[in-house]
Design a protein around this motif. Structure first.
Motif, PDB file in Angstrom:
ATOM      1  N   LYS A 120       0.840  -1.128  -0.042  1.00  0.00           N
ATOM      2  CA  LYS A 120       0.209  -0.014  -0.106  1.00  0.00           C
ATOM      3  C   LYS A 120       1.005   1.319  -0.034  1.00  0.00           C
ATOM      4  O   LYS A 120       0.431   2.383  -0.312  1.00  0.00           O
ATOM      5  N   THR A 121       2.076   1.233   0.517  1.00  0.00           N
ATOM      6  CA  THR A 121       3.009   2.057   0.498  1.00  0.00           C
ATOM      7  C   THR A 121       2.540   3.151   1.600  1.00  0.00           C
ATOM      8  O   THR A 121       1.582   2.869   2.388  1.00  0.00           O
ATOM      9  N   GLY A 122       3.169   4.310   1.790  1.00  0.00           N
ATOM     10  CA  GLY A 122       3.021   5.256   3.192  1.00  0.00           C
ATOM     11  C   GLY A 122       3.853   4.580   4.276  1.00  0.00           C
ATOM     12  O   GLY A 122       4.491   3.604   4.124  1.00  0.00           O
ATOM     13  N   ARG A 123       3.344   5.363   5.236  1.00  0.00           N
ATOM     14  CA  ARG A 123       4.283   4.855   6.463  1.00  0.00           C
ATOM     15  C   ARG A 123       3.856   3.211   6.955  1.00  0.00           C
ATOM     16  O   ARG A 123       2.874   2.969   6.778  1.00  0.00           O
ATOM     17  N   VAL A 124       4.777   2.710   7.544  1.00  0.00           N
ATOM     18  CA  VAL A 124       4.707   1.174   8.105  1.00  0.00           C
ATOM     19  C   VAL A 124       3.773   1.561   9.347  1.00  0.00           C
ATOM     20  O   VAL A 124       4.159   2.604  10.114  1.00  0.00           O
ATOM     21  N   THR A 125       2.652   0.888   9.472  1.00  0.00           N
ATOM     22  CA  THR A 125       1.739   1.163  10.658  1.00  0.00           C
ATOM     23  C   THR A 125       1.411  -0.086  11.470  1.00  0.00           C
ATOM     24  O   THR A 125       0.835  -0.089  12.638  1.00  0.00           O
ATOM     25  N   PRO A 152      23.007  -2.813   0.876  1.00  0.00           N
ATOM     26  CA  PRO A 152      22.881  -2.283  -0.610  1.00  0.00           C
ATOM     27  C   PRO A 152      21.745  -1.411  -0.477  1.00  0.00           C
ATOM     28  O   PRO A 152      20.792  -1.680   0.446  1.00  0.00           O
ATOM     29  N   TRP A 153      21.489  -0.490  -1.288  1.00  0.00           N
ATOM     30  CA  TRP A 153      20.156   0.456  -1.454  1.00  0.00           C
ATOM     31  C   TRP A 153      19.477  -0.124  -2.399  1.00  0.00           C
ATOM     32  O   TRP A 153      19.724   0.047  -3.536  1.00  0.00           O
ATOM     33  N   ILE A 154      18.212  -0.559  -2.299  1.00  0.00           N
ATOM     34  CA  ILE A 154      17.480  -0.707  -0.949  1.00  0.00           C
ATOM     35  C   ILE A 154      16.641  -1.917  -1.011  1.00  0.00           C
ATOM     36  O   ILE A 154      16.256  -2.601  -2.287  1.00  0.00           O
ATOM     37  N   LEU A 155      15.952  -2.303  -0.117  1.00  0.00           N
ATOM     38  CA  LEU A 155      15.188  -3.573  -0.063  1.00  0.00           C
ATOM     39  C   LEU A 155      13.975  -3.156  -1.111  1.00  0.00           C
ATOM     40  O   LEU A 155      13.632  -4.213  -2.000  1.00  0.00           O
ATOM     41  N   MET A 156      13.272  -2.323  -0.896  1.00  0.00           N
ATOM     42  CA  MET A 156      12.046  -2.098  -1.510  1.00  0.00           C
ATOM     43  C   MET A 156      11.760  -0.672  -2.345  1.00  0.00           C
ATOM     44  O   MET A 156      12.369   0.339  -1.559  1.00  0.00           O
ATOM     45  N   ASP A 157      11.149  -0.519  -3.636  1.00  0.00           N
ATOM     46  CA  ASP A 157      11.105   0.854  -3.993  1.00  0.00           C
ATOM     47  C   ASP A 157      10.440   1.663  -2.905  1.00  0.00           C
ATOM     48  O   ASP A 157       9.108   0.930  -2.512  1.00  0.00           O
ATOM     49  N   PHE A 158      10.788   2.878  -3.008  1.00  0.00           N
ATOM     50  CA  PHE A 158       9.832   3.836  -2.022  1.00  0.00           C
ATOM     51  C   PHE A 158       9.604   5.079  -2.565  1.00  0.00           C
ATOM     52  O   PHE A 158      10.377   5.762  -3.488  1.00  0.00           O
ATOM     53  N   ARG A 159       8.647   6.024  -1.838  1.00  0.00           N
ATOM     54  CA  ARG A 159       8.340   7.298  -2.619  1.00  0.00           C
ATOM     55  C   ARG A 159       9.327   8.090  -2.156  1.00  0.00           C
ATOM     56  O   ARG A 159       9.848   8.338  -1.211  1.00  0.00           O
ATOM     57  N   SER A 160       9.424   8.958  -3.134  1.00  0.00           N
ATOM     58  CA  SER A 160      10.334  10.251  -3.109  1.00  0.00           C
ATOM     59  C   SER A 160       9.921  11.230  -3.796  1.00  0.00           C
ATOM     60  O   SER A 160       9.868  11.182  -5.133  1.00  0.00           O
ATOM     61  N   ALA A 161       9.636  12.405  -3.417  1.00  0.00           N
ATOM     62  CA  ALA A 161       9.371  13.587  -4.345  1.00  0.00           C
ATOM     63  C   ALA A 161      10.322  14.167  -5.270  1.00  0.00           C
ATOM     64  O   ALA A 161      10.254  15.176  -6.118  1.00  0.00           O
ATOM     65  N   ARG A 162      11.565  13.709  -5.026  1.00  0.00           N
ATOM     66  CA  ARG A 162      12.702  13.931  -5.999  1.00  0.00           C
ATOM     67  C   ARG A 162      12.655  13.319  -7.272  1.00  0.00           C
ATOM     68  O   ARG A 162      13.375  13.621  -8.019  1.00  0.00           O
TER      69      ARG A 162
END
Length: 601
Positions: A329-334, A553-563
């Protein structure tokens, strides 16, 4: 609220320094909240989005006495109250606002949160309002009265609120502001999403008036047979008894308080915690009025030349970096389940080590990692170019470091405290980070200090580690994106590394990007084949580093970044993950897996 936190609030928030009589002192952080009596305040909270901060400031830009924190209600049809939590929007806590409401996807600013709750209370108890994390600045009110503020988006904080609670109905309002600031930690520019909101759980914790507040239980530095520690008892008189028992070792000791603390020492021969045998012992702590228990492991961690020694034996740290980004779902882990999914992928990869980047992850993540046998690198968000010559910025960083260490000091899995990532060389930076390292060692001398460096020179044809911070840390982290930001992947395998520091090195970041399912020649950017070739050649490079003690290594999973703006490929995601945000493994995953499982056993 401590003087340090008051000063930070003044300098970083620019609000009034005067504490009202109703403000409640921010207590020292309770250790091990899962062993406490508590009421969960998770679930649906009412919110008001307030980009102009009208709920706090008047039109003259002065703090309001009757802001949104009062939760005023119309008492007659003629009353003018221009807000109403109960008819406005709602958000789930824990959670970020960016992925819950489309209109808040890029939002940075103020959102007011309100939660009603019931409290019965008792004559002999204290009540603490405990937040596991709020990003980034939180101002907390109970029943309309301000109880305090906190700065920092990834560490827990609490307020003792007993005097403000009443039997029956109560409410809490939190002003949350995630605006990025140049003087903040982290600063303006980061390569991860600035998730706003009450991103981790909230609890109302009750304790006896005299209660166990904090404790440290671990092997004495340099020993495998002497368990030492202390127990802090709130509101204790000198000479009161504190008992520490470890049933699994058939050991128990009673110590006496002095100045609110009781120190103890236990001779024992515990089975040592390790990735292959993550043994945890039940530890019981009790006083005449309180009792709690914890699961604690015992191990030693040290360096010898360029080796890292776990329990006296050399270990190669087979790792991966992880962001606190939820799978699928992405977003913060909850949730614990999301933590276990990420850790399960790391276990499948062959890891015995995880780098929790670039900020303290949740206590749940650290505890789950400990149960599964992962060594942990834990980091504060001193990231890229912070204001190293600004005293309030340093105070902020030191406070976040203190809160991280305070929370996780009893976790055997945590072996590395990291004070920074990819910071530019210079005297102010060296002074800043050296002081952080000194502070970390003063708080905890049993673990190793590290930082991820990204400035390397050349000497005699070799990549040379010359950053003066290498003198300060115990383990040198190196971020090096050979084949992605420099040279062709095929050239990486021939690169040699050298250093004057007789210390272990962890290749803390290495890798490249790929969009899952995009295929082509290994020379074509963003294909899985290109990323796999980057990994193959960087692994060849790492094989030739004789002082290499591990990698993440960078990184386990793709993640959101505004860059990351490249449409149809990035789309607001950093694509350096070995796994897509939907859980699909890329070719490079299996390249690294083979290296870990078949070469570094």
């Amino acid at each position: 609220m401590s003087y340090l936190k008051i000063t930070l609030a003044i300098l970083l928030l620019g609000v009034s320094a005067t504490l009202s009589a109703q403000e409640v002192k921010n207590a020292d952080l309770l250790q091990n909240i899962e062993s406490r009596d508590k009421i969960s305040l998770n679930g649906t909270w009412e919110i008001i989005i307030d980009p102009l901060e009208n709920g706090y400031y008047s039109h003259r830009y002065q703090p309001r006495r009757n802001g949104y924190f009062k939760d005023d209600q119309m008492k007659s049809p003629s009353d003018l109250v221009e807000y109403n939590f109960d008819t406005d929007l709602q958000l789930l806590v824990p959670g970020d606002w960016n992925t819950q409401l489309e209109k808040l996807y890029y939002y940075e600013g103020t959102v007011w949160y309100k939660k009603d709750f019931s409290y019965e209370g008792g004559a002999n108890e204290l009540a603490y309002l405990y937040f596991e994390a709020v990003n980034y600045e939180a101002t907390v009110y109970v029943n309309g009265e301000k109880v305090g503020s906190h700065i920092g988006g990834y560490t827990p904080f609490q307020f003792e609120v007993s005097s403000l609670l009443k039997k029956g109905d109560n409410f809490v309002v939190v002003k949350v502001d995630n605006k990025r600031k140049r003087e903040a930690i982290p600063t303006i520019n980061t390569d991860w999403w600035n998730y706003g909101g009450i991103t981790r759980s909230v609890h109302l914790i009750t304790t006896p008036k005299q209660h166990i507040a904090d404790y440290s239980v671990q092997l004495e530095k340099g020993s495998t047979t002497n368990i030492k520690g202390w127990v802090e008892v709130k509101n204790a008189k000198d000479g009161e008894s504190v008992t520490v028992s470890i049933p699994g070792l058939k050991k128990s000791v009673t110590a006496k308080t002095s100045g609110g603390k009781a120190s103890f020492s236990i001779k024992a021969k515990p089975k040592l915690w390790s990735p292959k045998n993550p043994k945890l012992y039940e530890v019981k702590l009790s006083t005449a009025s309180d009792e709690i228990s914890d699961l604690i492991g015992f191990r030693t961690i040290e360096t010898s030349g360029s080796k890292i020694l776990l329990n006296g034996e050399t270990i190669f740290m087979k790792g991966i970096s992880i962001h606190e980004e939820a799978p699928f779902k992405t977003g913060r882990v909850t949730s614990p389940e999301e933590c276990r999914i990420l850790l399960g992928w790391a276990k499948e990869l062959g890891c015995n080590f995880i780098r929790l980047a670039h900020y303290p992850h949740s206590e749940t993540m650290v505890r789950e990692a400990e149960k599964m046998g992962f060594l942990v690198w834990s980091e504060i968000p001193v990231y890229w170019t912070v204001l190293f010559d600004n005293e309030p910025t340093y105070a902020n960083a030191q406070n976040q470091l203190t809160e991280m260490i305070s929370r996780d000091k009893n976790r055997a899995a945590v072996v590395l405290w990291s004070v920074a990532n990819e910071t530019p060389e210079g005297e102010p930076r060296l002074h800043f980070l050296s002081n952080l390292a000194k502070h970390a060692r003063a708080l905890d001398n049993t673990r190793l200090i590290t930082a991820a460096l990204d400035t390397q020179g050349f000497r005699d044809g070799s990549k040379f580690i010359e950053d003066p911070l290498g003198e300060v840390v115990d383990v040198i982290g190196i971020n090096n994106y050979c084949g992605w930001y420099s040279v062709d992947p095929a050239d990486c395998g021939m690169i040699k590394w050298a250093t004057d520091y007789n210390k272990p090195m962890i290749m803390s970041e290495v890798g490249g990007g790929a969009l899952y399912g995009m295929h082509g020649d290994k020379t074509e950017r963003w294909t899985e084949e290109y990323q796999a070739d980057v990994y193959k050649n960087n692994i060849e490079m790492m094989r030739n580093i004789d002082f290499l003690a591990g990698a993440s290594p960078w990184i386990l999973m793709d993640f959101r970044s505004a860059r990351r703006h490249l449409r149809r490929i990035q789309g607001d995601f950093n694509r350096k993950g070995l796994i897509s945000e939907q859980g699909m493994r890329k070719q490079a995953f299996f390249i690294l897996q083979d290296y870990y499982l078949n070469e570094n056993k």
